[in-house]
Design an enzyme around this catalytic site. Structure first.
Site, PDB file in Angstrom:
ATOM      1  N   ASP A  24       0.684 -10.913   8.249  1.00  0.00           N
ATOM      2  CA  ASP A  24       1.190  -9.556   8.443  1.00  0.00           C
ATOM      3  C   ASP A  24       2.651  -9.583   8.049  1.00  0.00           C
ATOM      4  O   ASP A  24       3.320 -10.623   8.184  1.00  0.00           O
ATOM      5  CB  ASP A  24       1.040  -9.145   9.919  1.00  0.00           C
ATOM      6  CG  ASP A  24      -0.355  -8.653  10.212  1.00  0.00           C
ATOM      7  OD1 ASP A  24      -1.121  -8.441   9.248  1.00  0.00           O
ATOM      8  OD2 ASP A  24      -0.698  -8.507  11.397  1.00  0.00           O
ATOM      9  N   ASP A  43       5.322  -8.871   9.250  1.00  0.00           N
ATOM     10  CA  ASP A  43       6.354  -9.319  10.190  1.00  0.00           C
ATOM     11  C   ASP A  43       6.111 -10.745  10.679  1.00  0.00           C
ATOM     12  O   ASP A  43       6.866 -11.265  11.477  1.00  0.00           O
ATOM     13  CB  ASP A  43       6.405  -8.371  11.384  1.00  0.00           C
ATOM     14  CG  ASP A  43       5.067  -8.266  12.078  1.00  0.00           C
ATOM     15  OD1 ASP A  43       4.071  -7.995  11.380  1.00  0.00           O
ATOM     16  OD2 ASP A  43       5.006  -8.478  13.297  1.00  0.00           O
ATOM     17  N   ASP A  75       0.833  -1.206   0.000  1.00  0.00           N
ATOM     18  CA  ASP A  75       0.000   0.000   0.000  1.00  0.00           C
ATOM     19  C   ASP A  75       0.864   1.250   0.000  1.00  0.00           C
ATOM     20  O   ASP A  75       0.349   2.364  -0.110  1.00  0.00           O
ATOM     21  CB  ASP A  75      -0.930  -0.003   1.213  1.00  0.00           C
ATOM     22  CG  ASP A  75      -2.382  -0.078   0.774  1.00  0.00           C
ATOM     23  OD1 ASP A  75      -2.620  -0.245  -0.434  1.00  0.00           O
ATOM     24  OD2 ASP A  75      -3.260   0.032   1.638  1.00  0.00           O
ATOM     25  N   ASP A 123     -10.631  -7.856  11.081  1.00  0.00           N
ATOM     26  CA  ASP A 123     -10.477  -9.302  11.214  1.00  0.00           C
ATOM     27  C   ASP A 123     -11.634  -9.947  11.980  1.00  0.00           C
ATOM     28  O   ASP A 123     -12.291 -10.851  11.480  1.00  0.00           O
ATOM     29  CB  ASP A 123      -9.128  -9.633  11.859  1.00  0.00           C
ATOM     30  CG  ASP A 123      -8.751  -8.653  12.960  1.00  0.00           C
ATOM     31  OD1 ASP A 123      -9.638  -7.902  13.389  1.00  0.00           O
ATOM     32  OD2 ASP A 123      -7.583  -8.649  13.369  1.00  0.00           O
TER      33      ASP A 123
END
Lengths: 856, 748
Positions: free
Chosen positions: A358, A360, A311, A455
């Site tokens: 995600d 990470d 993004d 979520d």
């Protein structure tokens, strides 16, 4: 002694002091004092000589090699102390005897508890076998009879339960009733059987129900308007806590321990999987391990489609993606943050299943193999979630220096409540480390975009349409924790706001499609985030009495003891047994206190204006150069602390100077205040940000590897820590490495040998740190395969930790004291003078001699 | 001629006074009777022989229970109260005063003044030789000043120095010795036969003494006659109140002394009334007693014993106009029965009761003085009340007071049964205030709740005490200040209210203390409409006394006459089925020993005796044939049990062994202190001791909702609740377990 000798002695002494850095003033004063001492006492003779030799022991606060100017005064004070105070020689023997007695008592109780546990378990296990036969015979009984029996027993239970809760007692009766119940509950806790937990639930509910009934019917203060308001507020907070407790019991009364379902042998049956790695502003280094790990995934390469969803539209990311051979998707419009990003990607890709990490979150290579089984087996499952684990310490762990000594703050939800949710088919999507069925996602219109917690809302929507969800309690991916308390709070504010938004916009109790259990599970997840106000109320509840003599609980102190203590003990005990291994005793309160003030406003706003609020990205992957105390984030805590300290002061004043103090009430309120202060101290301790030196957080591990030095010798070593570009290992015996040596680090993983270049960065005894030198991304990917994405990397066995209630309590005290110490240490600006002043004053207080040489 | 006018005038005045008395409601005991002294000259010629009555002053201190009389600068007044009966006249009165003045007093300037009803009788100047020494003197009181109710006031004027005196000085005192006494030379007065004076002279209302009213029958009375006597006895008890009445009974015999009541019918009359003309209707006649020149007798006459009953009921109705020496009852219509628990003396539940309704005499809520004495108010409750957890006693208190002086403080303290309920400071800005006072609730029966905690009882003493602090700035010789003490005054407003909530009628029976203290269960219906008294047809005079005294106590408890009383000598199961039964008779078994088994035997014997139906003779003999515990002083017993005819009803039996036993029992029942300890289901009374037993079946009666009963029952056994909790835990736990097992199997 001759004059010259004396002169010599003096000059020697004074020059010694000077060498050690004493000031001229101090030398002058102390020299004079020494001279006077010489004049008065023959210091060179016995017994003075041996006395002088023992001085450093007797006067530990004085440095005799470099005395300070006022050490004479300290000497005087300590001398008085030494001559007045008694140091019982027998104290050690006494302590030993006490310890021995304590040990004997403990042993006795352990034997009893073993006995109860052993035979109780036998009894209840027998019950297990009996159940089978009940199953068998039960089906033979006609339905009408079963229903009738159920109704009769149900009515009996309701009647008895109402009686147990509403039965009024005098204090003696209440004490007798509850002590027996407590003993029974304690006995039950010794029996390791599932049924025990159910019994404990019911007992705890009855005891707490009794307490609340009593609180509601006979303890509301109606003296004045203020009294009514305050006591009703406290009552509401308690009802909130009770409801949360009930919901919690319901949610986890039997957690589902779902095991991974094996994939079919025939790999052609394996479906296409898209892996999405959304990113916004994280540096490339953060997402690298994730990308490599997904590349290392055990899945047919032609059916695995990895995409970086950037993004931030950064060219470096595109270049990286191209080079390592993964997809790169960016979009023009950046609406709806992460959810929009994924939804956009869904329009471009076409895999049957979508996995989201995600940026990470680093999965181990068996992630898909372990999770896809259920999705392939059961067409109705739309979501398989795995627990979130973190390889970097969260602020609590880091700032409290816990080093994995207790379950992390997240563990309760991710490792435990999710299992309970799975029981009720209400597993919550946590935004990452989950696989979803594209068909299902498309049916609900992609990831939910209405709220900032997309979520949870997505899983709610899936459940509404009748899709199932599953949770596999195997850590298959690990990520980075939020580094600082401020970041942690920021993240939780978003969660809290988002959950309340869902509560308002898509209330689980309203609408079609959910079972009651699912509604309750989702509701609990939202309700939990309303803890702000109740927690704050608990933190100030004892103050109205201290400040204005207003009774928030309108009852005699004895009655309060008789009702409150059992209620707290039973709920603490049951929750302790329930959450053991997932939440350390007493820590829940601290976790809530940290957030209470910060989530109060967002949740309240969200309750009334659910459309407000923006998605914020949690920052990850930074370093902290120097230890500091985050004063600005702990302001609410400081206010509460100040109030409680003032309350404590007033309490002490009342106890000593009030003409007729209500001692028991004071004891209750001051005890409460002390507990609050402990919680607040521990909260302050989280705000003391510990140093974070490594650029990339390190993963603790225990991997067998070997190193080859330039001479070609191979030495087997054990890897203890690694990060993206560094490794720390432990040599077996000798460690013949020097700094800047060039070594090859060799892994043998799944039958293949991988070798990497590195240089020695540091050597500490048997531990060696290497800096890895990768030339290509392939090398990095291979390194990643041997480390981060190694199969079963994150599923490390649980270590047994001492989490008894008493230990937990002492741990809390320890942390709180650390918090207060740090507060003094990090006093800002001019306040530092206060601290120095205090330390200086403290140096005058007498101290106990270091050894037992004081006997004369 | 002159004689005739005199008689006419006399008759007129008689009528006038009767009307006056009637208008003030004859039924009320507190109606002040016309005092003797003013009318005494009329009967001066009829004075009987005189006698002296000696009363120690210490017994006359208002409120009773004083143990010393000490006057000081702050307490410089002391009151003594005494009353004189209507039929007595005081011809001479004196106080034998023994006192010790403080040695620091200045002679002659220090004085002791003695007042009688506000009139100074004598002033005693403290003589120099009497300082610090016990001084004896006689103070003559003017008998003309003596009325029915009198007050003697001592005023102490003390001086200890010429200048700058402090009234609070500790040297300022005068001690009245406890040997001081009031001597009254009295004469009996011959009264006119005037029914309008009733209850005088039969019932004592001016002094604290117990009245003795002999009842005379021609022979052992039949049931109607007994009933009539019982109703009249209850009326007497009502009038006498806490003072009590004793009714000795004589058969065909003139009592040795005193006024008495005699029952006559046209067929059966005592020998000394043979000449009484036959009556045509129920008639109440007051006339001179034979063999005594001053005693009166109240003749209860009728054509038959039914007439007597009608007469008694008519008297109890309070509707009869009492004029002259006789009352003839015509067309008396009996009123309906009273509702349960409506005794006027008992406080209504769940509604605000104003203090005005609790007041027993005017001025009860006022107190004045330098240190105002506490204001007392008695609140009586039905004895079978049970307070549940959310019960409460809310007092809405209004009060007025003299403002404390600037810089001083005043505090009002509210107590119930001597336990402090609340206290609050009185503002010096206003002289009125109001406050809500709450009694912390408790769980339990009022009658049996422990007295060591803040509780309600069936008879409660509310007291309100105001204390003022007073700071004196004592002057010095050069800067002299004189302090004028102002007496303080406190008024509790009669419109203050008290509301009792959360109280239910619920009692564990049999419980003799309920009977001995409040006549329960009979007094539940104040007119005894649900009471059946079972007595031997040929009851002895002692047994009759037992019965009448019992009725007297009932009247005193409820505050109304037992107009619906029923006495019988045979139990009819149908009749007895909805009645509480009071049995008065002989011990049915011979007591062997003071043991539980004997008490149980006794209780069972009473039950069997009731079922056999009559009280004729000893229904059962001792079963073991052992020697009896039958000491010289006689033996009696009070037994209570569940009625064999109706499980919601109770039997109380007052039993005694022979004449000696009856006498003993009557004596014991007369003195409240000796019988207050009776409790349980059987109480055996002996001259020196009273032994209680808890035997036989116990049962609960009342209208408490079932859940309170359940809470109460379980509340006594916490371990039962443990069991309940375990059952719940086991059932629910097993249920959850079983369900979850199936559920998880389906999920997994």
């Amino acid at each position: 002694m001759t004059i010259s000798e004396a002169k010599h002695y003096f000059f020697q002494k004074l020059s010694l002091w000077r060498e050690h850095g004493a000031s001229y003033l101090s030398i002058a004063i102390n020299g004079l004092l020494l001279f006077l001492a010489w004049v008065l006492f023959p210091l060179e003779r016995e017994p003075w000589r041996s006395f002088c030799a023992r001085l450093p022991h007797l006067y530990p606060q004085i440095n005799f090699e470099a005395p300070c100017a006022l050490d004479g005064l300290r000497f005087l004070i300590q001398s008085v102390f030494l001559s007045v105070a008694k140091f019982p020689k027998t104290s050690k023997a006494f302590v030993k005897r006490f310890q021995r007695a304590h040990l004997r008592v403990a042993l006795f109780f352990r034997r009893i508890s073993y006995f109860i546990g052993h035979y109780g378990a036998i009894l209840l296990e027998g019950n297990q076998r009996g159940l089978e036969s009940i199953d068998k015979h039960g089906s033979a009984i006609p339905r009408v009879v079963k229903l009738a029996l159920l109704w009769i027993l149900g009515a009996l239970v309701v009647f008895l339960a109402v009686l147990c809760i509403t039965q009024p007692f005098n204090i003696q009766g209440q004490v007798l009733f509850l002590s027996v119940m407590l003993v029974l509950a304690l006995m039950l806790t010794q029996i390791k059987a599932r049924l025990t937990l159910m019994l404990l639930f019911v007992i705890s509910m009855v005891v707490s129900g009794r307490y609340l009934w009593w609180r509601c019917t006979s303890t509301v203060n109606t003296d004045s308007v203020v009294g009514i308001v305050l006591s009703l507020l406290l009552l509401l907070a308690e009802i909130y806590a009770f409801t949360v407790m009930l919901l919690g019991y319901f949610q986890v009364c039997w957690v589902l321990d779902r095991k991974p379902y094996p994939m079919p042998k025939d790999k052609t049956l394996w479906p296409h999987v898209d892996i999405f790695i959304p990113t916004y502003n994280e540096p490339l280094e953060v997402i690298k391990p994730t990308v490599f790990a997904t590349l290392n995934m055990q899945w047919p390469a032609d059916k695995l489609h990895i995409y970086i969803l950037d993004d931030g539209s950064r060219d470096s990311f595109k270049a990286f993606a191209d080079e390592v051979g993964v997809g790169y998707i960016k979009r023009d419009e950046h609406n709806h943050a992460k959810a929009g990003n994924i939804n956009h990607a869904m329009t471009i890709t076409s895999g049957d299943f979508i996995t989201i990490f995600d940026c990470d979150h680093v999965p181990s290579s068996d992630f898909l193999v372990k999770t896809m089984g259920w999705l392939v087996k059961d067409d109705n499952i739309a979501l398989v979630q795995t627990p979130h684990h973190f390889y970097s310490p969260d602020p609590f762990e880091k700032n409290w220096h816990l080093d994995r000594a207790m379950p992390i703050e997240n563990a309760l939800f991710h490792d435990f409540i999710q299992k309970g949710n799975d029981t009720w088919n209400a597993t919550m999507f946590c935004g990452s480390s989950a696989v979803m069925r594209r068909r299902a996602l498309e049916q609900i219109g992609g990831i939910a975009v209405e709220t900032v917690t997309e979520d949870a809302h997505t899983s709610l929507k899936l459940n509404r349409l009748g899709w199932s969800s599953a949770f596999i309690d195997v850590p298959l991916a690990s990520g980075l924790s939020t580094e600082t308390l401020a970041a942690h709070i920021g993240q939780r504010i978003r969660w809290a706001r988002g959950m309340i938004q869902i509560f308002r916009l898509d209330n689980p109790f309203l609408g079609k499609g959910l079972t009651l259990a699912q509604r309750l599970c989702f509701f609990n997840a939202m309700f939990h985030f309303l803890h702000g106000l109740p927690r704050l109320i608990f933190l100030v509840a004892p103050l109205p009495y201290m400040f204005a003599n207003i009774y928030v609980i309108y009852a005699t102190a004895a009655a309060i003891f008789a009702y409150v203590v059992p209620h707290m003990v039973h709920s603490a005990l049951t929750n302790f047994i329930l959450q053991r291994g997932y939440r350390y005793p007493f820590m829940g309160g601290v976790y809530e206190t940290v957030l209470s003030w910060y989530i109060l406003l967002p949740t309240t706003v969200a309750l009334f204006m659910p459309h407000k609020g923006k998605f914020n990205v949690t920052a990850k992957g930074g370093t902290i150069g120097e230890k500091y105390l985050d004063w600005s984030v702990s302001k609410p805590c400081l206010v509460l602390m100040a109030l409680n300290f003032i309350g404590l002061g007033i309490g002490l004043y009342k106890a000593f100077f009030d003409p007729n103090p209500e001692y028991l009430t004071l004891v209750i309120n001051m005890g409460w205040i002390l507990y609050n202060l402990m919680i607040l101290g521990a909260t302050m301790a989280v705000a003391v940000e510990e140093v974070q030196t490594h650029q990339f957080p390190r993963v603790q591990c225990k991997i067998e590897a070997s190193v080859r030095n330039s001479a070609g010798e191979t030495i087997n070593v054990t890897l203890t820590e690694y990060s993206q570009d560094e490794v720390r290992f432990k040599c077996a015996d000798v460690c013949a490495f020097a700094k800047d040596d060039t070594l090859d680090l060799v892994f043998i993983y799944k039958g293949q040998t991988y070798s990497f270049n590195s240089t020695v960065k540091d050597v500490e005894g048997v531990f060696v740190e290497l800096a890895m030198q990768f030339e290509t991304f392939d090398q990095e990917r291979d390194f990643n395969r041997c480390t981060f994405s190694r199969e079963g990397m994150w599923a490390s066995p649980k270590e047994k930790i001492d989490d008894r209630m008493s230990t937990g309590f002492f741990k809390l005290i320890e942390i709180a004291l650390y918090g207060y110490r740090s507060m003094i240490e990090f006093l800002p600006g001019r306040w530092q003078y206060c601290r120095r002043g205090l330390l200086w004053l403290k140096s005058f207080t007498p101290k106990i001699p270091t050894t037992e040489v004081y006997e004369k | 001629m002159g004689e005739k006018v005199k008689i006419q005038q006399f008759m007129l005045s008689l009528v006038a006074s009767s009307v006056l008395a009637l208008s003030a409601n004859v039924a009320l005991a507190q109606v002040p009777t016309k005092d003797v002294s003013t009318v005494a000259p009329v009967w001066r010629t009829d004075l009987m022989g005189s006698f002296t009555v000696v009363t120690p002053l210490i017994k006359m201190v208002p409120g009773g229970q004083a143990d010393s009389i000490r006057m000081s600068g702050m307490r410089n007044e002391q009151y003594f109260d005494f009353g004189v009966r209507t039929d007595e006249l005081v011809s001479a009165a004196k106080i034998e005063l023994n006192f010790t003045p403080s040695p620091s007093l200045i002679p002659t300037r220090s004085q002791l003044n003695v007042f009688l009803n506000g009139q100074l009788q004598q002033t005693i100047a403290i003589a120099p030789e009497s300082l610090g020494k016990l001084t004896r003197m006689e103070v003559a009181l003017d008998p003309k000043e003596i009325k029915a109710q009198n007050q003697i006031r001592f005023q102490f004027i003390g001086h200890y120095q010429q200048l700058c005196e402090s009234p609070a000085s500790e040297t300022l005192w005068l001690d009245v010795d406890s040997s001081s006494q009031l001597n009254l030379l009295k004469q009996k007065v011959r009264l006119t036969s005037d029914l309008s004076k009733l209850p005088a002279p039969f019932i004592e209302t001016v002094s604290n003494a117990t009245s003795v009213v002999p009842f005379v029958f021609a022979k052992a009375p039949d049931n109607s006659e007994k009933t009539a006597a019982g109703i009249l006895a209850s009326l007497g008890g009502r009038t006498s109140g806490w003072r009590g009445v004793d009714y000795p009974v004589y058969y065909n015999q003139v009592p040795a002394e005193g006024h008495f009541v005699v029952f006559v019918t046209n067929d059966s009359r005592p020998d000394f009334l043979k000449d009484l003309p036959k009556v045509e209707a129920p008639q109440l006649i007051m006339m001179d007693a034979p063999q005594s020149r001053y005693a009166k007798m109240l003749v209860v006459a009728g054509r038959n014993t039914q007439d007597l009953l009608v007469l008694a009921k008519a008297m109890a109705s309070g509707e009869q106009v009492l004029i002259g020496d006789r009352l003839t009852v015509k067309d008396f219509k009996e009123a309906g029965a009273r509702a349960a628990y409506d005794a006027p003396n008992w406080i209504k539940l769940d509604e605000a009761v104003s203090f005005k309704d609790l007041m027993q005499y005017p001025g009860q809520l006022t107190s004045r003085g330098f240190a105002p004495a506490p204001v007392h108010l008695t609140a009586r409750l039905a004895p079978d009340l049970f307070m549940v957890g959310n019960g409460s006693v809310d007092m809405s208190l209004k009060y007025r007071y003299t403002k404390p002086e600037v810089g001083d403080t005043a505090q009002l303290r509210v107590r119930i049964n001597d336990y402090l309920l609340d206290s609050f400071n009185l503002s010096e800005k206003e002289s009125r205030g109001d406050h809500d006072v709450k009694l912390l609730n408790f769980y339990g029966a009022l009658a049996t709740s422990k007295t060591d905690s803040l509780t309600l009882a069936s008879e409660n003493d509310l007291s309100f005490e105001v204390g003022y602090t007073r700071t004196f700035s004592e002057g010095s010789a050069d800067n002299c200040k004189s302090v004028v003490m102002l007496p303080q005054q406190v008024e509790i407003d009669p419109s203050s209210t008290m509301t009792l909530k959360g109280l239910y009628h619920y009692a564990k029976l049999p419980n003799l203390s309920l009977y001995t203290q409040s006549g329960f269960p009979f007094t539940k219906y104040a007119d005894l409409s649900q009471t059946l008294v079972l007595m031997d047809a040929n009851a002895t005079s002692e047994k009759m006394t037992t019965f009448l005294n019992a009725m007297g106590r009932v009247g005193a408890t409820t505050g109304v006459g037992a107009s619906k009383l029923m006495v019988t000598d045979k139990v009819d199961a149908k009749e007895a089925s909805e009645k509480d039964i009071l049995v008065i008779g002989e011990l049915p078994v011979a007591l062997v020993d003071f043991k539980n088994e004997d008490a149980e035997d006794l209780q069972q014997a009473v039950g069997k005796l009731l079922q056999t139906g009559t009280m004729d003779d000893k229904a059962l003999e001792t079963q073991r044939g052992e020697t009896l515990v039958n000491p010289e002083g006689g033996i009696g017993a009070i037994v209570s049990l569940r009625s064999p005819f109706d499980s919601d009803r109770t039997v109380v039996a007052i039993l005694s062994e022979g004449e000696a036993g009856s006498y003993l029992l009557n004596e014991k029942l007369k003195a409240p202190s000796s019988i207050n300890n009776a409790k349980g289901s059987v109480s055996i009374v002996q001259a020196q001791r009273l032994v209680n037993f808890e035997v036989g079946e116990t049962y609960y009666l009342g209208d408490m909702p079932w859940y309170y009963r359940l809470w109460h029952t379980v509340g006594q056994y916490p371990l039962i609740l443990v069991l309940c909790t375990l059952v719940v835990a086991a059932l629910v736990g097993a249920g959850i377990f079983y369900f979850m097992r199936l559920w998880v199997r389906r999920r997994g």
